[in-house]
Design an enzyme around this catalytic site. Structure first.
Site, short mmCIF file in Angstrom:
data_model
loop_
_atom_site.label_atom_id
_atom_site.label_comp_id
_atom_site.label_asym_id
_atom_site.label_seq_id
_atom_site.Cartn_x
_atom_site.Cartn_y
_atom_site.Cartn_z
N HIS A 229 0.84 -1.20 0.00
CA HIS A 229 0.00 0.00 0.00
C HIS A 229 0.88 1.25 0.00
CE1 HIS A 229 -3.08 -2.95 0.96
NE2 HIS A 229 -3.97 -2.03 0.59
N HIS B 259 -5.78 -5.38 -6.24
CA HIS B 259 -5.80 -6.56 -5.38
C HIS B 259 -7.19 -6.84 -4.84
CE1 HIS B 259 -5.09 -3.15 -2.64
NE2 HIS B 259 -5.69 -3.89 -1.72
N CYS C 243 -13.78 -4.03 6.79
CA CYS C 243 -13.12 -4.21 5.50
C CYS C 243 -11.95 -5.16 5.72
CB CYS C 243 -12.57 -2.90 4.96
SG CYS C 243 -13.78 -1.60 4.80
N HIS D 97 -8.88 -8.06 3.61
CA HIS D 97 -8.25 -8.68 2.45
C HIS D 97 -8.25 -10.18 2.63
CE1 HIS D 97 -6.52 -4.61 2.65
NE2 HIS D 97 -6.51 -4.68 1.34
N GLU E 288 -11.38 -7.64 14.29
CA GLU E 288 -11.57 -6.19 14.42
C GLU E 288 -12.60 -5.81 15.47
OE1 GLU E 288 -12.29 -3.96 10.85
OE2 GLU E 288 -10.66 -4.94 9.77
N TYR F 187 -13.09 -0.36 -6.88
CA TYR F 187 -12.85 1.08 -6.77
C TYR F 187 -11.37 1.37 -6.72
CZ TYR F 187 -11.46 0.81 -1.89
OH TYR F 187 -10.78 0.53 -0.74
N GLU G 293 -5.67 3.06 -2.75
CA GLU G 293 -6.36 1.78 -2.61
C GLU G 293 -6.91 1.46 -3.98
OE1 GLU G 293 -6.46 -0.61 -0.78
OE2 GLU G 293 -6.50 -0.09 1.34
N GLU H 265 -8.90 -1.77 -5.47
CA GLU H 265 -9.41 -3.06 -5.03
C GLU H 265 -10.61 -3.55 -5.82
OE1 GLU H 265 -8.25 -2.71 -0.31
OE2 GLU H 265 -10.31 -2.24 -0.90
N TRP I 34 -14.75 4.63 -0.40
CA TRP I 34 -15.42 3.41 -0.82
C TRP I 34 -16.81 3.31 -0.22
CZ3 TRP I 34 -11.03 3.53 2.16
CH2 TRP I 34 -11.14 3.08 3.48
#
Length: 191
Positions: A25, A32, A67, A69, A87, A104, A114, A116, A160
């Site tokens: 990042h 990704h 959010c 990955h 989280e 986005y 970002e 993604e 986003w």
């Protein structure tokens, strides 16, 4: 401590490798795989979070519930459950694919990008207790759908979130969002 990896994608949303999440990042972040999740209580309220101020990308912005990955070979539902637990200390009941084709690109104030393919899911909360991880989440609150809609106009909302809400708002209240199925998920992401 193990390094968290992201799944790198080509233009056809096929996996072309993996890379260290933190190191990837920057101003030229590669395309990704990611996901966004909206946790909804049985009464229709949505868990909205503010990213930790210590986060490398987009610190302090208000956004959906979670959010993350997916790791290499990790399915979407497993990744969602993992991140909700890590989280927010939240257990998800039913998980539904809502915007499987969402993608986005956004640039933060510091120039970090970002970029993604970020399918959006709804998770029905198994309970309302939240145990936020302060390294990930600054605040977590249950909001009405109208409050969620109003957040779009606030400058502290994530880019986003604003883009997702443009597609989610026409679907009606969160408990009414239709199941979009899994056919449109990226080839790199098993359900």
């Amino acid at each position: 401590m193990s390094v968290e990896e992201i799944v790198l994608l080509n233009a056809a949303d096929e996996a072309v490798g993996a890379a260290d999440k933190v190191a990837s990042h920057h101003g030229e972040t590669p395309y990704h795989l990611a996901f966004s999740c909206y946790v909804v209580a049985p009464d229709g309220r949505v868990l909205i979070t503010r990213r930790a101020l210590s986060k490398r990308t987009f610190p302090g912005v208000w956004t959906g519930s979670c959010c993350g990955h997916p790791g290499p070979g990790e399915g979407l539902r497993d990744a969602v459950r993992r991140r909700l637990r890590d989280e927010l200390g939240v257990t998800a009941g039913e998980i539904t694919s809502v915007l499987p084709s969402f993608r986005y690109r956004a640039v933060a104030a510091d120039g970090t990008v970002e970029h993604e393919r970020c399918p959006v899911v709804r998770a029905v909360a198994a309970g309302e207790a939240v145990r936020r991880n302060p390294a990930e989440v600054e605040d977590a609150e249950w909001w009405t759908w109208q409050e969620c809609l109003d957040l779009v106009d606030h400058p502290a909302s994530s880019p986003w979130y604003r883009l997702q809400m443009a597609e989610l708002a026409p679907l009606g209240a969160p408990l009414d969002w239709p199941d979009a199925g899994t056919a449109a998920l990226p080839p790199a992401l098993p359900w």
